[in-house]
Design an enzyme around this catalytic site. Structure first.
Site, PDB file in Angstrom:
ATOM      1  N   CYS A  13       9.362   8.755 -23.705  1.00  0.00           N
ATOM      2  CA  CYS A  13      10.454   8.866 -22.737  1.00  0.00           C
ATOM      3  C   CYS A  13       9.908   9.389 -21.414  1.00  0.00           C
ATOM      4  CB  CYS A  13      11.554   9.789 -23.248  1.00  0.00           C
ATOM      5  SG  CYS A  13      11.041  11.514 -23.358  1.00  0.00           S
ATOM      6  N   CYS A  16       8.055  12.685 -21.215  1.00  0.00           N
ATOM      7  CA  CYS A  16       6.634  12.705 -21.612  1.00  0.00           C
ATOM      8  C   CYS A  16       5.760  12.578 -20.368  1.00  0.00           C
ATOM      9  CB  CYS A  16       6.317  11.547 -22.563  1.00  0.00           C
ATOM     10  SG  CYS A  16       7.249  11.578 -24.094  1.00  0.00           S
ATOM     11  N   ASP A 420       3.468  -3.476  18.132  1.00  0.00           N
ATOM     12  CA  ASP A 420       2.310  -3.809  18.952  1.00  0.00           C
ATOM     13  C   ASP A 420       2.591  -5.188  19.554  1.00  0.00           C
ATOM     14  OD1 ASP A 420      -0.435  -3.834  19.889  1.00  0.00           O
ATOM     15  OD2 ASP A 420      -0.788  -5.309  18.305  1.00  0.00           O
ATOM     16  N   ASP A 618      -1.409  -4.990  13.820  1.00  0.00           N
ATOM     17  CA  ASP A 618      -2.328  -5.829  13.045  1.00  0.00           C
ATOM     18  C   ASP A 618      -3.802  -5.524  13.281  1.00  0.00           C
ATOM     19  OD1 ASP A 618      -2.471  -6.815  15.649  1.00  0.00           O
ATOM     20  OD2 ASP A 618      -2.900  -8.852  14.962  1.00  0.00           O
ATOM     21  N   ASP A 622      -4.630  -0.300  15.922  1.00  0.00           N
ATOM     22  CA  ASP A 622      -3.280   0.120  15.508  1.00  0.00           C
ATOM     23  C   ASP A 622      -3.314   1.087  14.325  1.00  0.00           C
ATOM     24  OD1 ASP A 622      -1.993  -1.575  17.385  1.00  0.00           O
ATOM     25  OD2 ASP A 622      -2.280  -3.280  16.037  1.00  0.00           O
TER      26      ASP A 622
END
Length: 730
Positions: A13, A16, A420, A618, A622
């Site tokens: 469960c 645990c 950007d 990208d 950045d």
């Protein structure tokens, strides 16, 4: 610092997972531990100078569970096998349990309702209940003992205590006081219902991890490589960087690489979610596990093994499903306090009915056992991880890779998003936008002339002009005396005529009159376009403008985000005029222009004072801003650094996936909150009912059997509710 992934066996469960997490987290040298009950995986970040992987396995073992190390891919395979084994085990236990519980139910309940008595009835029931209690129910005793060793309690504790109370009370009654009655059928049916719940839960849990299984199945098993001039077929694991690989029509591309010979159209839907095939030629990048539709080609392997795009996607999803959202920690905290409180309530229930209200021991026992059973917090433990698994899996199918539950939880709370410019809002490559003939017959003649003299230039603007001429299928001449003039343009001779092509300064330096051009160039440059003038030695021939144009979906994406009441900003190192022009085209009102790469993160910090901020980018420049933002969103076409730094990766490079990822966050969080509400509401309402709160008014007391069925179905309903997320539109 080193990171390891351990496959955990023996968890029954969510409690645990909490127990193992605590044991690992408090160990010296462990910086961070994430144990996921849904994936049976523990991700541990540790200082290898203070603790070893072997020691971590020992810690898990001492907690009462088994652990084995392995790569993410190995652990996923192990987990799949464990899931199949778990389903099989619960199925066998459920069948065995039914074999004894059904006759126990008939003799102990149906016959009682029909007022039928058979010889040695109580002893037959004792015989039927014993295998269910100690063979089928042994895992509950083991789980309770493991919890006790770690000075905690869990769901197994409640089941073990509740059923044992009913079973041993019945043994005592038969041997010493038959008038008390027995409850053997209660404990047998109770364990059967809990096992049924576990069986259904295991099946449902298997469905939540389908995304990873499907991705793993995409990987081709062999590759045709060219070594020593011969084509040989080898296992994918034996491909090395630098191998030249042949791909025939209909085959899957084995690994990532760059085409060296040939061309084709490739189905990249596995990576991007786009159904349209993409044309690829010499020099283009191809991705492993995508499908070659037409034509044969050769490519050079650049990324193999765990470095391929597919392997990285699998790794990202696996990590995402292992990371806990802050709301999950809240659920874990509740679970850790909940069980001991329930045991106390059960003791108080038993004592109150027996001593305070002077009911018989049978009545008090039924109420106490019902409290223990109905209160199992399993549904609460499953509320968050199942929704996160389904959410991240759904995102992956759409090309949106979300790296963790924390990112899913934060994305829908965003106040601002910074984009950007280059490569994110714009395509990142210059394109010819305007061709303005002045002293020449047609646009094509002007373009043909400009492209011919630019043919030998390596400048990006020149490449855009030559590319446009080739698209228009224009034949190019061979210039002579080509010379690049830095910061100004070029000059070259074509058919014995001297031509100049560049900016206004180049024209002025060569005494070309451009006074009449200002009215034409001004409006073009106001739109963020770079205007280049073509002239011979006497007069202007025409103007060609080049610009980094915005992506087709940028404006629509910005509009959708603004409709979500999110403030949109654009950040760029470009000059203010170009930046404002691009921002205007995209529908963005707030612009940060002329920003140095190292200063982008400062602007993110500034906006974070107003609320949650996402950065979309990208490039390598950045990465600091992506890391600083509350949510870093990296474009899949970007650098490895940007993709590693971002919390969300958009594989399709489509900005519409930004609002889609926010909607996915909202839908997933909505499911988590629904799950947690119903789990807590069920427990809060169920405990007083089980304790007999309605008995004084209605004479109705909840049976432990009904409590067991309700508890089992609550877990299944939470997982099923999470699975409904698969059918939602983004």
């Amino acid at each position: 610092m080193k990171k390891t992934n351990l496959q955990i066996a023996g968890m029954t469960c969510a409690s645990c997972a909490v127990t193992i997490n605590k044991s690992l987290s408090k160990s010296k040298g462990v910086k961070e531990a994430n144990v996921n009950f849904s994936t049976s995986n523990a991700s541990v970040l540790y200082d290898e100078t203070l603790i070893s992987e072997k020691k971590l396995i020992t810690i898990v073992k001492n907690t009462g569970y088994k652990a084995s190390p392995g790569s993410e891919e190995e652990n996923i395979k192990k987990h799949e096998l464990m899931q199949k084994e778990e389903i099989k085990t619960f199925k066998n236990k459920f069948i065995l349990s039914l074999f004894f519980a059904i006759p126990a139910f008939i003799i102990g309940m149906v016959f009682m309702w029909l007022d039928i008595t058979i010889p040695y009835q109580d002893y037959i029931l004792w015989f039927l209940a014993t295998p269910v209690q100690f063979i089928v129910g042994w895992s509950f005793y083991r789980g309770a003992w493991n919890a006790l060793k770690n000075k905690t309690t869990n769901m197994d504790t409640l089941i073990a205590v509740g059923t044992s109370a009913a079973y041993f009370f019945s043994v005592y009654a038969i041997l010493f006081n038959p008038e008390l009655g027995q409850y053997f059928e209660t404990s047998a049916i109770l364990i059967t219902l809990v096992i049924m719940g576990k069986f259904l839960e295991a099946i449902a849990k298997g469905k939540t991890s389908e995304a990873i299984k499907k991705l793993m199945g995409l990987s081709p098993k062999t590759a045709t490589v060219i070594r020593n001039g011969k084509e040989i077929k080898i296992k994918i694991d034996h491909v090395v960087e630098g191998d030249i690989i042949l791909v025939k029509p209909g085959e899957k591309i084995p690994v990532d690489g760059k085409i060296t010979d040939g061309s084709s159209s490739i189905d990249e839907s596995m990576v991007t979610g786009e159904s349209m095939p993409v044309e690829k030629k010499e020099g283009d990048i191809v991705t492993g596990a995508t499908i070659n539709k037409q034509g044969s080609f050769k490519f050079k392997a650049t990324k193999v093994g765990e470095n391929t795009t597919l392997s990285r996607i699998i790794k990202l999803i696996e990590e995402a499903q292992g990371k806990k959202a802050p709301i999950q920690r809240f659920a874990d905290t509740i679970s850790s306090y909940f069980v001991p409180i329930v045991i106390i309530i059960a003791i108080l229930t038993f004592s109150s009915w027996l001593f305070l209200f002077e009911k018989d021991i049978k009545f008090a026992l039924i109420a106490a056992v019902s409290v223990l059973v109905i209160a199992c917090p399993c549904a609460l433990g499953l509320a968050t991880p199942t929704a996160i698994m389904v959410g991240t899996g759904k995102g992956a199918k759409k090309g949106i890779l979300i790296k963790g539950g924390d990112a899913l939880e934060t994305a829908h709370k965003l106040n601002s998003i910074i984009f950007d410019k280059t490569g994110t809002i714009t395509k990142g490559t210059p394109e010819v936008t305007d061709i303005v003939p002045i002293n020449i017959k047609s646009e094509n003649k002007l373009l043909q002339l400009a492209a011919s003299i630019e043919k030998n230039s390596e400048h990006p603007l020149a490449e855009a002009i030559v590319k446009k001429a080739k698209q228009n299928k224009l034949s190019l001449g061979n210039p002579k005396g080509f010379r690049a003039i830095p910061g100004h343009g070029i000059k070259a001779k074509l058919n014995k005529t001297q031509y100049y092509f560049g900016n206004s300064k180049l024209m002025i330096d060569n005494k070309i009159n451009i006074k009449k051009l200002k009215s034409k160039i001004g409006p073009l440059e106001e739109q963020g376009k770079t205007a280049m003038i073509l002239s011979d030695s006497k007069k202007v021939i025409g103007i060609i403008t080049v610009a980094d144009t915005i992506k087709e979906t940028s404006k629509a994406a910005v509009k959708k985000l603004q409709n979500m009441k999110i403030s949109i900003y654009m950040i760029t190192g470009d000059n203010k005029r170009t930046a404002n022009a691009i921002a205007k085209q995209a529908g963005i009102n707030h612009v940060f222009a002329e920003v140095l790469p190292e200063d982008k993160a400062k602007y993110v910090k500034k906006l974070q004072k107003k609320g949650k901020v996402a950065m979309v980018g990208d490039g390598i420049n950045d990465a600091p801003a992506l890391a600083q933002a509350d949510i870093g969103i990296a474009m899949g076409s970007g650098t490895d650094v940007a993709m590693e730094t971002g919390n969300i990766v958009l594989m399709r490079n489509d900005l519409l996936d930004v609002p889609r990822s926010i909607r996915l966050s909202k839908l997933t969080m909505s499911k988590i909150k629904q799950n947690m509400f119903w789990a807590l509401f069920y427990n809060t309402l169920g405990i007083p009912l089980a304790a007999g709160a309605l008995y004084p008014f209605t004479g109705w007391l909840l049976s432990p059997i009904i409590a067991g069925a309700a508890m089992a179905m609550s877990s299944v309903s939470v997982v099923s509710n999470s699975l409904l997320l698969k059918h939602k539109r983004l």
